[in-house]
Write an enzyme that holds these catalytic residues in place. Structure first.
Site, PDB file in Angstrom:
ATOM      1  N   GLU A 118       0.846  -1.195   0.000  1.00 32.99           N
ATOM      2  CA  GLU A 118       0.000   0.000   0.000  1.00 32.99           C
ATOM      3  C   GLU A 118       0.881   1.244   0.000  1.00 32.99           C
ATOM      4  O   GLU A 118       1.990   1.226   0.531  1.00 32.99           O
ATOM      5  CB  GLU A 118      -0.894   0.059   1.244  1.00 32.99           C
ATOM      6  CG  GLU A 118      -1.934  -1.023   1.331  1.00 32.99           C
ATOM      7  CD  GLU A 118      -2.739  -0.920   2.623  1.00 32.99           C
ATOM      8  OE1 GLU A 118      -2.479   0.025   3.410  1.00 32.99           O
ATOM      9  OE2 GLU A 118      -3.602  -1.774   2.844  1.00 32.99           O
ATOM     10  N   LYS A 128       6.735  -0.719   7.236  1.00 33.62           N
ATOM     11  CA  LYS A 128       6.780   0.484   6.411  1.00 33.62           C
ATOM     12  C   LYS A 128       8.139   0.593   5.732  1.00 33.62           C
ATOM     13  O   LYS A 128       9.177   0.298   6.321  1.00 33.62           O
ATOM     14  CB  LYS A 128       6.464   1.734   7.236  1.00 33.62           C
ATOM     15  CG  LYS A 128       7.330   1.986   8.438  1.00 33.62           C
ATOM     16  CD  LYS A 128       6.806   3.188   9.205  1.00 33.62           C
ATOM     17  CE  LYS A 128       7.553   3.382  10.520  1.00 33.62           C
ATOM     18  NZ  LYS A 128       7.005   4.500  11.302  1.00 33.62           N
ATOM     19  N   LYS A 170      10.414   3.285   3.768  1.00 32.99           N
ATOM     20  CA  LYS A 170      10.590   4.698   3.423  1.00 32.99           C
ATOM     21  C   LYS A 170      11.653   4.843   2.338  1.00 32.99           C
ATOM     22  O   LYS A 170      12.431   3.916   2.088  1.00 32.99           O
ATOM     23  CB  LYS A 170      10.974   5.492   4.675  1.00 32.99           C
ATOM     24  CG  LYS A 170       9.812   5.613   5.655  1.00 32.99           C
ATOM     25  CD  LYS A 170      10.102   6.636   6.723  1.00 32.99           C
ATOM     26  CE  LYS A 170       8.876   6.867   7.603  1.00 32.99           C
ATOM     27  NZ  LYS A 170       9.114   7.885   8.634  1.00 32.99           N
ATOM     28  N   LYS A 174       2.031  -5.430   3.926  1.00 29.06           N
ATOM     29  CA  LYS A 174       1.149  -6.072   4.906  1.00 29.06           C
ATOM     30  C   LYS A 174       1.004  -7.562   4.617  1.00 29.06           C
ATOM     31  O   LYS A 174       0.976  -7.989   3.456  1.00 29.06           O
ATOM     32  CB  LYS A 174      -0.229  -5.405   4.899  1.00 29.06           C
ATOM     33  CG  LYS A 174      -0.221  -3.980   5.426  1.00 29.06           C
ATOM     34  CD  LYS A 174      -1.618  -3.395   5.525  1.00 29.06           C
ATOM     35  CE  LYS A 174      -1.594  -1.998   6.131  1.00 29.06           C
ATOM     36  NZ  LYS A 174      -2.951  -1.424   6.247  1.00 29.06           N
ATOM     37  N   LYS A 215       1.999   4.621   1.553  1.00 30.31           N
ATOM     38  CA  LYS A 215       1.946   5.238   2.886  1.00 30.31           C
ATOM     39  C   LYS A 215       1.541   6.698   2.720  1.00 30.31           C
ATOM     40  O   LYS A 215       2.274   7.496   2.151  1.00 30.31           O
ATOM     41  CB  LYS A 215       3.293   5.145   3.591  1.00 30.31           C
ATOM     42  CG  LYS A 215       3.242   5.570   5.048  1.00 30.31           C
ATOM     43  CD  LYS A 215       4.604   5.385   5.718  1.00 30.31           C
ATOM     44  CE  LYS A 215       4.485   5.631   7.210  1.00 30.31           C
ATOM     45  NZ  LYS A 215       4.019   6.982   7.529  1.00 30.31           N
ATOM     46  N   LEU A 216       0.366   7.039   3.197  1.00 25.81           N
ATOM     47  CA  LEU A 216      -0.210   8.356   2.955  1.00 25.81           C
ATOM     48  C   LEU A 216       0.315   9.383   3.944  1.00 25.81           C
ATOM     49  O   LEU A 216       0.549   9.083   5.124  1.00 25.81           O
ATOM     50  CB  LEU A 216      -1.735   8.276   3.046  1.00 25.81           C
ATOM     51  CG  LEU A 216      -2.409   7.361   2.015  1.00 25.81           C
ATOM     52  CD1 LEU A 216      -3.869   7.169   2.341  1.00 25.81           C
ATOM     53  CD2 LEU A 216      -2.253   7.937   0.616  1.00 25.81           C
ATOM     54  N   PHE A 238      -8.420   1.737   5.030  1.00 24.48           N
ATOM     55  CA  PHE A 238      -7.688   0.523   4.660  1.00 24.48           C
ATOM     56  C   PHE A 238      -8.017  -0.670   5.545  1.00 24.48           C
ATOM     57  O   PHE A 238      -7.479  -1.751   5.352  1.00 24.48           O
ATOM     58  CB  PHE A 238      -6.168   0.762   4.656  1.00 24.48           C
ATOM     59  CG  PHE A 238      -5.613   1.438   5.884  1.00 24.48           C
ATOM     60  CD1 PHE A 238      -5.567   0.792   7.099  1.00 24.48           C
ATOM     61  CD2 PHE A 238      -5.120   2.729   5.794  1.00 24.48           C
ATOM     62  CE1 PHE A 238      -5.044   1.410   8.213  1.00 24.48           C
ATOM     63  CE2 PHE A 238      -4.592   3.363   6.905  1.00 24.48           C
ATOM     64  CZ  PHE A 238      -4.552   2.690   8.121  1.00 24.48           C
TER      65      PHE A 238
END
Length: 986
Positions: A319, A513, A515, A496, A321-322, A431
């Site tokens: 996904e 996550k 980055k 995920k 990352k917002l 989500f």
């Protein structure tokens, strides 16, 4: 019966005040819990809990065995076990001496987890200014300077406390304390003062609270109070440990409720355990969400192995990352609520945002829920959604950085327009779904939860949307998607495990996550010279913890007379440094750092963003580049930023290593970086074009792409001149066009060439060149800031081409100006009439409709006479008493407070009088005074003051009525002018 209910409520309030738990209130006859007639003091709190925990932090951690052997062979407790013993002793004493309500103490021990007390709105600098005023010391004295510049090393003993604000306060107060010995202030009294501080209306109230602490506490106690206010305890014990020692289910209940009050009141007895259903999430009850793990040192291959534990099901999800605010939305059918449905919104830190996003479908002041009338499938009675609240720019159809989300939400609250394609607005990207139709879903897999989410929610475009994910099986899928999100200025990715359950208040490898530190857009690294330093706080206090890096000037700058040592600020870096790195930096640069003087900046050596006037990202100290060192950094990408000298900076910079082997003048220059950036952009677009060509499978698809060409489309070909409307004019196109028609920069240039114009790629403001801009890109923002550039909207080009007479270019009108000087604005206004109708071109039907709609309606109604209006109103049978705002229209009131303690009531009465149409007279000598209102709690004092006033007014022909303040209040409440007789002061 009513009296009994009132007395019972009063008894409950009394029990709450003295520490009775919620369970006690349920059945007082069947409990023997102590009432807790007193509370422990702050002295006992910090001596028995805070100080021992703080000392425990200084011990080295235990080895693999956990415990160490003592000098006589006995086993020594590990630091963790010692912490547990300290906390357990304090909790046991509290239960024994105070009672079973641990809430008053817990909200002080864990101030950052207390959701019931409002924010203080105080940071270190504000508290420092309060203490300077309270202690009455000169802000320019050594102690005053150390308080207000707490991050900088002090000149004496304060050096070791740099970066520790509370420690600095202790040093300053201990030199001039009101008390040497610890005070007798209880935890209950501290909570009262902290409540006052949270509800404070300004600096004076803050000073009064700090004065109470200063008078009743010694320096060490005040130090801990300041840490509580700043919510920076750092005693080495987590809330998980403390809650667990209060009750075995304390941490579980906090995870599903985010409420310390519930943990203390519902779990007062350690022997009574939570039922299974009580340990789960519940509707309209904020929970602590699951968080993603950050695996910086792990490769993509190892990440995917963590997420794909079995060969039978190798799938994992990716996904975006917002860049928003983590939010949970609760929705429940409620027949008593307007619209039949009630909503609640909470952030990750349990802050209630329902006021902002809405409480129901019919909440006209909401920024979100009023648009969700059809967002849920039939049969959905209640649900809990987990997602990210982001800000969306509808004009360019892109996400906006998180910083202005609340501003956009407030703007949307007040926006009653039905337009769906303009302005900024909040969007809830969902989500996960954790609760549906009275059933908790946390124990189901992510894959099953997502299926339930798709069945329960019907997305509302750019309001509530389901966050998409990409299904992958191998590590190769991560890098291309990471490149895409970086190109769109996003934060990164979240990987995920679709087989995982939802784990509350947990950060684990089911969600990872990623980055952009993994990116390698600029090859191995960038080598830049350090030009400034920033002092840290906490364990880095008193030392430089992050650094400002710069780009050296180019040869062109040097030839123009610039200092060869001069550098442009480029980025700040603070991540990736190790203790050895800091030691090497200190060794190499000791004695070479110079404090930054804002009034006399080192412009010869360093240029900051915003110039000498604003000095953005100003460092605490600076260093000459020739005395400095080179760092090798890794970055994700380059982003626009007016905070740095050349309008751009690195995103997510991180230290790779120090380069003591490289001289300062071998570091990257501005010219070298621009060449490198150009090369990277070319390689990136080449890869993008190659990928796009692979995706195009038919001629039909290619044609459609050309029709809706965007920023990355193939350049339009110049087919030769078609007209001469722009002949003799030179243009510089600075950006694409967004409204009212969408054209790329290349397409605009082609239109100009086809109609006789000349194109330049170098902007020359102040000349006859026409600068065209339709979007605030970095170059445009820079020209706007300079103030000497007139920028024309692409709308002017379109109007010229649509004109019936294409032999000349149209004169500029106000609608054609993107940004202009006052002279050009005045000239443009002369080309339209007072209503905006053009003198030089034919307006379209839509434009004419807008002009007519904006035309004001002129009515000559003459001057408004207030007195005449009121007399006419009474002639028609409507008295002044019928209007709430004119009850006291004919009253002139003088207010007199007998004691200073009566002044708050005076201010309240002033507002009621003015809101009721009356006038407040400054003194009794005013001949128009009709009423004198005495404000006094003591009837005897009121009588004495009344006698004095009567004597002073005895010679007046018209003596005002002398009444109590209750008369004004009752006039307001009854919405009429009540008789003064019952309120007269005898």
């Amino acid at each position: 019966m009513a009296d009994t209910a009132v007395s019972k409520d009063a008894a409950i309030e009394d029990d709450l005040q003295y520490g009775a738990s919620k369970a006690e209130l349920d059945d007082k006859s069947e409990t023997s819990l102590p009432r807790g007639e007193h509370s422990l003091t702050t002295k006992e709190l910090y001596q028995e809990l805070f100080n021992p925990l703080n000392e425990n932090k200084k011990q080295p951690t235990a080895g693999p065995g956990g415990r160490k052997q003592g000098p006589r062979g006995q086993m020594k407790l590990s630091p963790h076990e010692q912490r547990r013993h300290v906390i357990e002793r304090f909790v046991t004493r509290w239960r024994k001496e105070v009672g079973h309500d641990f809430y008053p103490a817990l909200r002080i021990i864990l101030p950052d987890k207390d959701r019931d007390r409002g924010v203080y709105g105080l940071k270190e600098n504000a508290i420092g200014k309060l203490l300077v005023k309270l202690i009455k010391i000169d802000k320019n004295s050594e102690d005053g300077y150390n308080l207000l510049h707490w991050k900088l090393p002090g000149q004496t003993t304060a050096s070791r406390l740099a970066g520790d604000f509370a420690g600095r306060c202790f040093e300053v107060i201990s030199k001039r304390p009101m008390r040497i010995e610890p005070g007798d202030m209880t935890i209950a009294e501290v909570n009262v003062q902290l409540d006052r501080l949270a509800a404070s209306a300004g600096e004076q109230e803050n000073l009064r609270v700090f004065e109470v602490f200063y008078n009743r506490m010694n320096a060490e106690e005040i130090m801990w109070i300041i840490r509580i206010i700043l919510k920076q305890m750092k005693v080495g014990a987590t809330e998980r440990t403390i809650l667990d020692l209060w009750h075995p289910d304390g941490e579980a209940l906090f995870s599903v409720s985010s409420s310390l009050k519930r943990v203390c009141w519902e779990l007062h007895d350690p022997s009574t355990r939570l039922e299974q259903e009580e340990a789960g999430i519940a509707l309209m009850q904020c929970f602590q969400p699951q968080l993603a793990q950050f695996q910086l040192s792990t490769s993509f291959q190892k990440m995917t192995e963590l997420l794909r534990p079995t060969e039978d099901d190798p799938e994992y999800w990716i996904e975006e990352k917002l860049d928003g605010e983590r939010m949970q939305m609760h929705m429940v059918a409620d027949a008593d609520h307007p619209g039949g449905t009630r909503f609640c919104f909470w952030s990750r830190k349990a802050k209630d945002y329902t006021y902002l996003y809405g409480n129901g479908f019919q909440d006209d002041q909401s920024s979100l829920t009023r648009h969700l009338g059809h967002a849920f499938t039939s049969g959905v009675r209640n649900l809990i959604l987990d997602g990210e609240m982001i800000e969306w720019d509808m004009d360019v159809d892109k996400i906006v950085a998180f910083g202005t989300l609340k501003t956009a939400a407030l703007s949307e609250c007040s926006n009653n327009s039905t337009s769906d394609n303009a302005g900024h607005r909040p969007i809830f990207r969902v989500f996960d779904i954790l609760y549906l139709n009275d059933k908790q879903l946390t124990q189901y897999t992510l894959r099953d939860r997502f299926k339930a989410l798709e069945r329960a929610v019907k997305p509302v475009h750019r309001r509530l949307e389901i966050h998409p994910h990409t299904v992958a099986t191998g590590p190769d899928a991560i890098q291309p998607l990471l490149r895409d999100v970086v190109a769109n200025a996003s934060e990164g990715l979240v990987l995920k495990n679709p087989r995982s359950m939802y784990r509350l208040n947990s950060r684990n490898d089911d969600w990872i996550k990623v980055k952009p530190e993994y990116m390698d857009e600029f090859g191995e690294s960038l080598d830049c010279v350090v030009i400034g330093g920033y002092y840290g706080s906490g364990r880095r206090g008193g030392n430089l913890s992050s650094f400002l890096c710069g780009l050296r000037v180019t040869q062109n700058h040097i030839r123009a007379g610039a200092n060869p040592e001069k550098c442009f600020s480029f980025f700040k870096v603070g991540g990736g440094f190790k203790a050895d790195d800091y030691a090497l930096i200190r060794h190499k640069t000791e004695g070479k750092w110079i404090p930054w003087d804002r009034k006399n900046p080192p412009s010869e050596y360093i240029e900051l963003g915003g110039g000498e006037a604003k000095q953005y990202e100003r460092p605490d100290v600076w260093i000459r580049p020739s005395n400095s060192f080179v760092v090798s950094v890794k970055a994700a990408s380059v982003g626009a930023s007016d905070q740095f000298a050349r309008g751009f900076t690195l995103r997510f910079p991180r230290l790779r290593r120090l380069r003591p082997d490289r001289p300062w003048d071998s570091a990257l220059s501005l010219e070298e970086f621009q060449e490198l950036r150009k090369k990277v952009d070319e390689e990136f677009h080449e890869k993008a074009m190659t990928l796009e060509n692979r995706r195009r499978k038919s001629t039909k698809r290619v044609k459609r792409d050309l029709v809706i060409a965007g920023e990355d489309a193939a350049p339009a070909e110049f087919a030769g001149e078609r007209g001469q409307i722009f002949k003799g004019l030179e243009f510089c196109i600075l950006s694409e066009s967004l409204k009212p028609f969408k054209k790329t920069k290349t397409e605009l240039e082609t239109l100009i060439k086809e109609n006789g114009g000349l194109i330049s790629q170098r902007a020359a403001p102040g000349t006859n060149m026409i600068l065209v801009a339709g979007k605030r890109v970095v170059k445009v923002a820079s020209l706007m800031k300079s103030g000497d550039a007139d920028l024309i909207s692409p709308r002017w080009i379109q109007d010229c081409l649509d004109s019936s007479d294409r032999t000349f270019a149209l004169p500029f009108e106000p609608r054609h100006l993107f940004h202009a000087s006052e002279a050009l604005k005045m000239a443009a206004e002369e080309n339209t009439d007072q209503f905006g109708d053009s003198y030089a071109r034919d307006v379209s039907t839509d434009e004419l409709r807008d002009i007519l709609a904006d035309m004001p309606i002129h009515e000559d109604i003459g001057a408004f006479g207030r007195r005449q209006f009121l007399e006419d109103l009474e002639k028609r049978g409507k008295g002044l008493n019928d209007l709430h705002g004119m009850i006291l229209e004919r009253s002139v009131v003088h207010l007199k407070a007998v004691e200073d303690s009566d002044l708050p009531n005076l201010k309240k009465l002033v507002n009621w009088i003015r809101f009721s149409g009356g006038r407040v007279a400054e003194g009794m000598e005013d001949a128009d005074v009709t009423h004198i209102v005495l404000i006094a709690e003591d009837p005897m004092q009121a009588g004495e003051a009344a006698d004095t006033i009567r004597k002073a007014l005895s010679k007046r022909s018209q003596i005002p009525r002398l009444v109590r303040g209750q008369w004004v209040e009752d006039c307001w409440k009854e919405k009429t002018l009540v008789d003064e007789e019952p309120y007269a002061i005898l």
